[in-house]
Write an enzyme that holds these catalytic residues in place. Structure first.
Site, PDB file in Angstrom:
ATOM      1  N   HIS A 147       0.843  -1.198   0.000  1.00  0.00           N
ATOM      2  CA  HIS A 147       0.000   0.000   0.000  1.00  0.00           C
ATOM      3  C   HIS A 147       0.873   1.241   0.000  1.00  0.00           C
ATOM      4  CE1 HIS A 147       0.657   0.723   4.294  1.00  0.00           C
ATOM      5  NE2 HIS A 147       0.301  -0.520   4.559  1.00  0.00           N
ATOM      6  N   HIS A 167       4.122   1.508   2.148  1.00  0.00           N
ATOM      7  CA  HIS A 167       5.332   0.821   1.675  1.00  0.00           C
ATOM      8  C   HIS A 167       5.954   1.590   0.514  1.00  0.00           C
ATOM      9  CE1 HIS A 167       2.629  -2.628   3.061  1.00  0.00           C
ATOM     10  NE2 HIS A 167       3.535  -2.483   4.001  1.00  0.00           N
ATOM     11  N   CYS A 191      -0.544 -19.146  24.486  1.00  0.00           N
ATOM     12  CA  CYS A 191      -1.856 -19.643  24.051  1.00  0.00           C
ATOM     13  C   CYS A 191      -1.619 -20.735  23.021  1.00  0.00           C
ATOM     14  CB  CYS A 191      -2.696 -18.530  23.435  1.00  0.00           C
ATOM     15  SG  CYS A 191      -4.204 -19.175  22.679  1.00  0.00           S
ATOM     16  N   CYS A 232      -3.248 -19.900  19.604  1.00  0.00           N
ATOM     17  CA  CYS A 232      -2.500 -18.910  18.814  1.00  0.00           C
ATOM     18  C   CYS A 232      -1.089 -19.400  18.541  1.00  0.00           C
ATOM     19  CB  CYS A 232      -2.322 -17.592  19.553  1.00  0.00           C
ATOM     20  SG  CYS A 232      -3.796 -16.745  19.982  1.00  0.00           S
ATOM     21  N   CYS A 275      -6.221 -15.164  26.978  1.00  0.00           N
ATOM     22  CA  CYS A 275      -5.864 -14.846  25.595  1.00  0.00           C
ATOM     23  C   CYS A 275      -6.871 -13.837  25.030  1.00  0.00           C
ATOM     24  CB  CYS A 275      -5.875 -16.117  24.744  1.00  0.00           C
ATOM     25  SG  CYS A 275      -5.713 -15.736  23.002  1.00  0.00           S
ATOM     26  N   HIS A 285      -8.749 -15.682  22.103  1.00  0.00           N
ATOM     27  CA  HIS A 285      -9.581 -16.867  22.326  1.00  0.00           C
ATOM     28  C   HIS A 285     -10.342 -16.878  23.639  1.00  0.00           C
ATOM     29  CE1 HIS A 285      -6.598 -18.189  19.295  1.00  0.00           C
ATOM     30  NE2 HIS A 285      -7.703 -18.681  18.766  1.00  0.00           N
ATOM     31  N   LYS A 334      -3.516   5.816  11.380  1.00  0.00           N
ATOM     32  CA  LYS A 334      -2.484   5.139  10.607  1.00  0.00           C
ATOM     33  C   LYS A 334      -3.142   4.182   9.626  1.00  0.00           C
ATOM     34  CE  LYS A 334       1.200   1.909  10.753  1.00  0.00           C
ATOM     35  NZ  LYS A 334       1.886   0.830  11.393  1.00  0.00           N
ATOM     36  N   LYS A 366      -4.558  -2.334   7.287  1.00  0.00           N
ATOM     37  CA  LYS A 366      -5.481  -3.261   6.668  1.00  0.00           C
ATOM     38  C   LYS A 366      -6.685  -3.474   7.580  1.00  0.00           C
ATOM     39  CE  LYS A 366      -3.551  -6.962   6.522  1.00  0.00           C
ATOM     40  NZ  LYS A 366      -3.261  -8.351   6.689  1.00  0.00           N
TER      41      LYS A 366
HETATM   42  N1  MSP Z   1       9.308  -6.429   8.028  1.00  0.00           N
HETATM   43  C1  MSP Z   1       9.383  -5.343   8.940  1.00  0.00           C
HETATM   44  C2  MSP Z   1      10.619  -4.520   8.698  1.00  0.00           C
HETATM   45  C3  MSP Z   1      11.895  -5.270   8.771  1.00  0.00           C
HETATM   46  S1  MSP Z   1      13.240  -4.264   8.350  1.00  0.00           S
HETATM   47  C4  MSP Z   1      14.537  -5.199   8.697  1.00  0.00           C
HETATM   48  C5  MSP Z   1       8.162  -4.447   8.764  1.00  0.00           C
HETATM   49  N2  MSP Z   1       7.523  -4.560   7.595  1.00  0.00           N
HETATM   50  S2  MSP Z   1       6.217  -3.743   7.174  1.00  0.00           S
HETATM   51  O1  MSP Z   1       5.759  -4.302   5.944  1.00  0.00           O
HETATM   52  O2  MSP Z   1       5.299  -3.692   8.242  1.00  0.00           O
HETATM   53  O3  MSP Z   1       6.731  -2.355   6.798  1.00  0.00           O
HETATM   54  C6  MSP Z   1       6.909  -1.357   7.726  1.00  0.00           C
HETATM   55  C7  MSP Z   1       7.408  -0.139   6.990  1.00  0.00           C
HETATM   56  O4  MSP Z   1       6.517   0.201   5.906  1.00  0.00           O
HETATM   57  C8  MSP Z   1       7.408   1.112   7.853  1.00  0.00           C
HETATM   58  O5  MSP Z   1       8.518   1.197   8.683  1.00  0.00           O
HETATM   59  C9  MSP Z   1       7.402   2.161   6.761  1.00  0.00           C
HETATM   60  O6  MSP Z   1       8.652   2.197   6.153  1.00  0.00           O
HETATM   61  C10 MSP Z   1       6.384   1.582   5.786  1.00  0.00           C
HETATM   62  N3  MSP Z   1       5.022   1.958   6.155  1.00  0.00           N
HETATM   63  C11 MSP Z   1       3.995   1.111   6.464  1.00  0.00           C
HETATM   64  N4  MSP Z   1       2.875   1.840   6.711  1.00  0.00           N
HETATM   65  C12 MSP Z   1       3.158   3.147   6.583  1.00  0.00           C
HETATM   66  C13 MSP Z   1       2.405   4.332   6.639  1.00  0.00           C
HETATM   67  N5  MSP Z   1       1.125   4.340   6.927  1.00  0.00           N
HETATM   68  N6  MSP Z   1       3.060   5.486   6.370  1.00  0.00           N
HETATM   69  C14 MSP Z   1       4.375   5.546   6.022  1.00  0.00           C
HETATM   70  N7  MSP Z   1       5.100   4.444   5.953  1.00  0.00           N
HETATM   71  C15 MSP Z   1       4.562   3.242   6.288  1.00  0.00           C
HETATM   72  O7  MSP Z   1       7.875  -3.713   9.661  1.00  0.00           O
END
Ligand code: MSP
Length: 680
Positions: free
Chosen positions: A18, A21, A126, A129, A148, A151, A303, A306
């Site tokens: 999204h 990312h 749990c 889970c 939990c 659950h 924020k 999903k």
């Molecule tokens: N897999 C871990 C990170 C491991 S790094 C060694 C993770 N992944 S994540 O898919 O949840 O991605 C988190 C990152 O996605 C955030 O730190 C940011 O870079 C980006 N974002 C996810 N949602 C976001 C927003 N709503 N706004 C801005 N960036 C966001 O955590």
């Protein structure tokens, strides 16, 4: 040659890509382009984080082998990012063999240096889970036993063998790192937060699980799987040749490490500024130079997630906005390091104002006039009157200052200020044209010198801006570059290599609009329709057995339990089995929160009986109690009463469980149904 190594977090493949990312990745891409254009030997890394229990479960829910599941989601990420033509030098996947081998090497080194030991991890567990809960996350039951939250059952006190990382020994070394390197954590406010956290003391960290299988085995003890963060954080070194032969191995690693800039969202700052440098120090490796935590894109003030269903769909975004428009908005609108609210309305306004009316308009009016009044050849500065000569050189100075200011701000990662500097120059040139009125000067021969001087100045300004804005608008700047009649790639020209006046005599190319203006109302109407259709499609997708688990109609609180059933073999019940469940129409009379229980709501519900019933449901994070009063719901009326938080629940409300996180959506009726009516 100076080197520059920049990374993004690696994204979890338990969710679909999204805007959040894309955001970090676009910012990193802009920085990488900026550095390359200025002669740095740049390496830009992004990728995916593919291990862990949640991913194993998601694959199970989809009825797919885990590797196939992660391959699908990785392809989805790559496809969603593809239109942006990112300039990453590599896409790391934690399921790649070179990564696995190198993480094991990192582990061995930290262990050989005495920083890893085997112990017992004890916690509240749990079995449904398959997960440990901290006392904060669990709900406390009547007798004080944690329950939990998913659950509603008492958690078991379980001890399992685990490897530990001696994080507690790194407190002083970490504080020293932060103090000696004020740029290690940016921005400053985040640095202060992390420092006070570390000053509070650090506990050793459990870094393996015997209960998780989808991950990297601990060297010499394969019953243990590495903790996801040990595995994930290491990607930043494994991908460039640490402990393997990627890109030639060690030499390449030494060429780029330590990383110059590791971009992360503020949600994962602590992992990157406490665990990560400690893991590296334990293995005798230098920590990165800067970890920069940016803010979050919010949607509707919250924020994007999903679970809340408020994520910005990249397909919708891409359909209506050019990739440059999205980049521009990300860099300009969000003050880097702070949160920002995303709305399509603002995006439309900014794109129309800054790009269509701003840069786009300046390019088209300047080039059209060169075409019309100078036969398409950029004129040398003519003999202008004294006033115009003075104003032309003021414009030239303003553009040169903006170019310098842009770089100063960009070097500090103040992207929005860097763009403001460039836009102040755009406005300046625009005003210069409007005041000088070349269309009037063109009317008689005496104005010729002034006309040429004005158009020469405006064209030069445009050329400088086209080169300057490459990192933010790679496609549009190249188009302007070509319309200016310039050869090659604007991205290969360093702004410092430009000299004022070099465009004289160039024949301009075909003039085409760079950023057509968007019709706000029309685009908004289309977006609303598409978003609604996307939502419906996602709900459908949740119902399709192969793609997603069935959207279970189940109690909100037991949602995840049902969701973890493997989808592969259907198991049938008879009509008699079903008849055992008494489902009735209920109407919510009162609804309220329960003090100190974040997840539970307490209801009284009219089931057409003499007395209304008291029923509890774990939906407090998703529904405002006041808004539920009067609502018709479906209740399991013959469920044995049970106590939660000391309160009796005399039934269960049904809700669909959406997505992997089990967002509840209460089941109801489209037509009138009397209270107490039975469902069959
Ligand atoms: N897999 C871990 C990170 C491991 S790094 C060694 C993770 N992944 S994540 O898919 O949840 O991605 C988190 C990152 O996605 C955030 O730190 C940011 O870079 C980006 N974002 C996810 N949602 C976001 C927003 N709503 N706004 C801005 N960036 C966001 O955590």
């Amino acid at each position: 040659m100076n080197k520059f190594y920049i990374t993004t977090p690696i994204y979890y493949v338990n969710s679909h890509p999204h805007l959040g990312h894309l955001y970090t990745t676009l910012i990193a891409d802009a920085v990488a382009r900026y550095k390359r254009q200025r002669g740095f030997d740049t390496f830009f890394l992004t990728g995916t984080d593919e291990h862990g229990l949640n991913i194993e479960r998601a694959a199970e829910k989809n009825g797919l082998p885990v590797k196939q599941h992660v391959d699908n989601i990785v392809n989805e990420f790559k496809a969603a990012f593809a239109p942006y033509r990112l300039t990453n030098d590599h896409w790391v996947r934690t399921t790649d063999d070179y990564h696995k081998r190198a993480v094991q090497e990192l582990w061995r080194r930290a262990q050989a240096n005495g920083h890893i030991y085997k112990g017992k991890y004890e916690g509240w567990y749990c079995a449904n889970c398959n997960e440990f809960y901290s006392e904060n996350d669990a709900v406390t039951g009547e007798d004080g036993t944690p329950i939990c939250p998913t659950h509603d059952r008492p958690l078991d006190r379980v001890a399992e063998e685990s490897y530990f990382f001696k994080l507690s020994e790194f407190q002083n070394r970490l504080l020293e790192l932060y103090e000696k390197n004020p740029n290690f954590i940016r921005p400053e406010t985040r640095r202060n937060e992390v420092m006070s956290f570390v000053r509070g003391g650090l506990n050793d960290l459990s870094i393996s699980r015997v209960s998780v299988k989808w991950g990297i085995p601990v060297p010499e003890d394969p019953d243990h799987t590495m903790y996801v963060w040990f595995d994930a954080l290491s990607n930043y070194i494994t991908a460039i040749g640490f402990g393997n032969d990627q890109f030639g191995g060690e030499e390449h690693f030494n060429q780029y490490w330590p990383a110059d800039l590791q971009l992360v969202g503020k949600d994962i700052l602590r992992f990157h500024t406490v665990y990560w440098p400690a893991f590296l120090m334990a293995a005798g490796i230098e920590p990165p130079r800067t970890v920069f935590a940016h803010g979050m894109w919010l949607s509707g003030g919250r924020k994007m997630s999903k679970t809340l269903g408020n994520v910005i769909d990249l397909a919708v975004l891409q359909k209506h906005f050019t990739t440059d428009a999205v980049r521009y908005f990300c860099l300009r609108e969000m003050v880097f390091g702070h949160d920002g609210d995303f709305t399509y309305e603002t995006l439309l306004e900014r794109v129309n104002a800054g790009l269509a009316n701003g840069l786009g308009n300046l390019a088209s009016r300047t080039l059209t006039m060169v075409g019309r009044y100078c036969d398409g050849v950029v004129p040398a500065p003519g003999q202008a009157n004294a006033d115009l000569t003075a104003r032309s050189s003021e414009v030239r100075d303003a553009v040169k200052q903006a170019v310098a200011q842009f770089d100063r701000e960009f070097d500090e990662y103040n992207f929005s200020r860097a763009l403001e500097a460039a836009w102040s120059a755009i406005e300046r040139v625009d005003k210069f044209l409007s005041d000088a009125k070349p269309w009037n000067l063109a009317k008689n021969a005496e104005g010729r010198g002034s006309l040429e001087s004005v158009l020469h100045t405006a064209t030069e300004a445009l050329r400088h801006l086209a080169v300057l804005l490459v990192p933010a608008l790679p496609n549009a700047t190249q188009a302007i570059w070509e319309q200016l009649g310039e050869a090659g790639k604007a991205s290969e020209v360093a702004p410092s290599a430009l000299e004022w006046g070099q465009s004289t005599g160039k024949r301009i190319g075909e003039v085409k609009p760079i950023f057509p203006k968007l019709d706000k109302q029309k685009v908004m109407d289309e977006i609303k329709q598409e978003e609604a259709a996307g939502q419906a499609a996602r709900t459908e997708e949740n119902k399709a057995p192969q793609a997603q688990p069935p959207a279970e109609t189940t109690s909100a609180s037991a949602a995840a339990e049902a969701a973890s059933e493997p989808a592969a073999t259907p198991s049938y019940i008879t009509i008699d089995d079903f008849a055992k469940v008494e489902l009735r129409v209920g109407q919510i009379l009162t609804a309220e929160r329960i003090p100190k229980a974040d997840k539970l709501l307490k209801f009284t519900i009219d089931l057409g009986e003499a007395e209304p019933r008291q029923i509890l449901a774990g939906i407090a994070q998703y529904y405002e109690p006041e808004k539920l009063i009067g609502r018709k719901v479906i209740v399991v009326a013959n469920l044995a009463p049970r106590k939660m938080r000391g309160l009796e629940s005399q039934g269960m409300i049904l809700a669909a469980s959406i997505g992997e996180e089990g967002r509840p959506v209460l089941a109801g009726f489209l037509e009138e149904a009397p209270n107490g009516a039975k469902l069959k």
